[in-house]
Design an enzyme around this catalytic site. Structure first.
Site, PDB file in Angstrom:
ATOM      1  N   HIS A   1      -9.644   1.409   4.461  1.00  0.00           N
ATOM      2  CA  HIS A   1      -8.401   1.595   5.223  1.00  0.00           C
ATOM      3  C   HIS A   1      -8.686   2.527   6.401  1.00  0.00           C
ATOM      4  CE1 HIS A   1      -4.382   2.784   6.359  1.00  0.00           C
ATOM      5  NE2 HIS A   1      -3.960   1.697   5.757  1.00  0.00           N
TER       6      HIS A   1
ATOM      7  N   GLU B   1      -5.828  -4.679  10.410  1.00  0.00           N
ATOM      8  CA  GLU B   1      -4.787  -3.681  10.645  1.00  0.00           C
ATOM      9  C   GLU B   1      -5.114  -2.899  11.919  1.00  0.00           C
ATOM     10  OE1 GLU B   1      -2.602  -2.582   6.740  1.00  0.00           O
ATOM     11  OE2 GLU B   1      -4.334  -1.276   6.939  1.00  0.00           O
TER      12      GLU B   1
ATOM     13  N   SER C   1       3.069  -2.081  10.353  1.00  0.00           N
ATOM     14  CA  SER C   1       4.508  -2.160  10.619  1.00  0.00           C
ATOM     15  C   SER C   1       5.102  -3.540  10.315  1.00  0.00           C
ATOM     16  CB  SER C   1       4.824  -1.724  12.056  1.00  0.00           C
ATOM     17  OG  SER C   1       4.438  -0.370  12.239  1.00  0.00           O
TER      18      SER C   1
ATOM     19  N   GLY D   1       2.181   2.334  10.686  1.00  0.00           N
ATOM     20  CA  GLY D   1       3.162   3.396  10.518  1.00  0.00           C
ATOM     21  C   GLY D   1       3.838   3.819  11.819  1.00  0.00           C
TER      22      GLY D   1
ATOM     23  N   GLU E   1      -7.155   4.930   7.576  1.00  0.00           N
ATOM     24  CA  GLU E   1      -6.946   6.362   7.306  1.00  0.00           C
ATOM     25  C   GLU E   1      -8.173   6.956   6.620  1.00  0.00           C
ATOM     26  OE1 GLU E   1      -3.195   5.827   5.298  1.00  0.00           O
ATOM     27  OE2 GLU E   1      -2.314   5.238   7.207  1.00  0.00           O
TER      28      GLU E   1
ATOM     29  N   LYS F   1       0.186   4.213  -0.296  1.00  0.00           N
ATOM     30  CA  LYS F   1      -0.457   5.433   0.239  1.00  0.00           C
ATOM     31  C   LYS F   1      -0.167   6.614  -0.696  1.00  0.00           C
ATOM     32  CE  LYS F   1      -0.278   3.383   4.748  1.00  0.00           C
ATOM     33  NZ  LYS F   1      -0.346   3.530   6.177  1.00  0.00           N
TER      34      LYS F   1
ATOM     35  N   ASN G   1       0.879  -1.170   0.000  1.00  0.00           N
ATOM     36  CA  ASN G   1       0.000   0.000   0.000  1.00  0.00           C
ATOM     37  C   ASN G   1       0.916   1.220   0.000  1.00  0.00           C
ATOM     38  OD1 ASN G   1      -1.772   2.070   0.487  1.00  0.00           O
ATOM     39  ND2 ASN G   1      -2.318   1.418   2.569  1.00  0.00           N
TER      40      ASN G   1
HETATM   41  P1  PGA Z   1       2.606   0.280   7.618  1.00  0.00           P
HETATM   42  O1  PGA Z   1       1.161   0.527   6.935  1.00  0.00           O
HETATM   43  O2  PGA Z   1       3.114  -1.046   7.077  1.00  0.00           O
HETATM   44  O3  PGA Z   1       3.441   1.445   7.174  1.00  0.00           O
HETATM   45  O4  PGA Z   1       2.385   0.232   9.076  1.00  0.00           O
HETATM   46  C1  PGA Z   1       0.255  -0.511   6.731  1.00  0.00           C
HETATM   47  C2  PGA Z   1      -1.014   0.013   6.104  1.00  0.00           C
HETATM   48  O5  PGA Z   1      -1.466   1.098   6.497  1.00  0.00           O
HETATM   49  O6  PGA Z   1      -1.605  -0.613   5.208  1.00  0.00           O
END
Ligand code: PGA
Length: 259
Positions: free
Chosen positions: A102, A174, A219, A180, A104, A18, A16
């Site tokens: 997601h 997640e 992560s 992140g 976010e 982003k 992803n």
């Molecule tokens: P990350 O993000 O691996 O940077 O923690 C995962 C995601 O948001 O899909």
């Protein structure tokens, strides 16, 4: 783990990106990922890129082992919705996958579980595989309502589309506190929620539950992927930051191929 209902599920590692990327750096990353994936038959790999780079992903990845997809989709097939992108448009650019719900998007754009379910079904209508993201915040985990939150996010789809919407589908667990932040859920914490998700689907249909691909995201890095992917209900990962570094992403894909 659902005893008696275990089938061998193929692993999936999806990147992803982003809101990251630029034409020149994407070209290098896509070339490196494409050439590095040739020798990994046991795992499906994909990168979910920002909309403007779908054409570039299609051009760079067509005919190779790495698939591509998008990070969001509109819930309706077409219409006067300035700025939005339909599932058929994603299919036009050769997408296999699209991420929906997601955390976010749920947090910053107020997407409800009902809207996310509509997006999921819109993607399926045109033959894309939606990746449904679910997961709890730190506050929710600390209040002991992780299962309730995840169940609510999952049930919204089952209510709208029926359990058959989850046939050959992908769910990504997640935990928001792990995205992140460098704080990965332990493999035991992740496994517990994955098993809960599978049980919940199994209460509707055992066969669909045993075939359901449940990714872990938050992560995931090259140095923790193998341990996570070795858990019985973890079928791969949704990878944010580490998907922007070819060697890291490929190492995570390799971990998926080995487990
Ligand atoms: P990350 O993000 O691996 O940077 O923690 C995962 C995601 O948001 O899909």
């Amino acid at each position: 783990m659902l005893s008696g209902l275990i089938t061998m599920r193929r692993k999936l590692v999806a990147g992803n990106w982003k809101m990251h990327g630029a034409l020149t750096q994407n070209a290098e990353l896509l070339d490196a990922v494409r050439s590095g994936m040739v020798t990994m038959p046991g795992v499906d790999c994909a990168v979910c890129v920002p909309f403007p780079y779908l054409a570039q992903a299609q051009q760079k990845l067509s005919g190779g082992a790495v698939k591509w997809g998008a990070q969001d989709v509109h819930q309706l097939d077409k219409g006067a919705y300035t700025g939005e992108v339909s599932a058929a448009m994603l299919r036009d650019f050769g997408c296999s996958y699209v991420i929906v719900g997601h955390s976010e998007r749920r947090a910053y754009y107020g997407e409800s579980s009902h809207l996310v379910a509509e997006k999921f079904l819109a993607a399926q209508r045109v033959g894309l595989t939606p990746i449904l993201c679910v997961g709890e915040s730190l506050e929710q985990r600390e209040s002991g309502i992780t299962e309730e939150v995840v169940a609510g996010q999952l049930d919204a789809l089952i209510q709208l589309g029926g359990v058959q919407a989850l046939r050959n589908a992908v769910v990504a667990y997640e935990p928001v506190w792990a995205i992140g932040t460098g704080k990965t859920a332990t493999s035991a914490q992740a496994q517990a929620v994955h098993a809960f998700i599978r049980q919940r689907v199994a209460s509707h249909d055992g066969k669909i539950a045993s075939g359901l691909c449940i990714l872990y995201g938050g992560s995931v890095k090259a140095n923790n992927a193998a341990e996570l992917f070795a858990m019985p209900d973890i079928d791969g990962g949704l990878i944010g930051g580490a998907s922007l570094v070819a060697d890291e992403f490929l190492a995570i894909c390799r971990a998926g191929a080995r487990t």
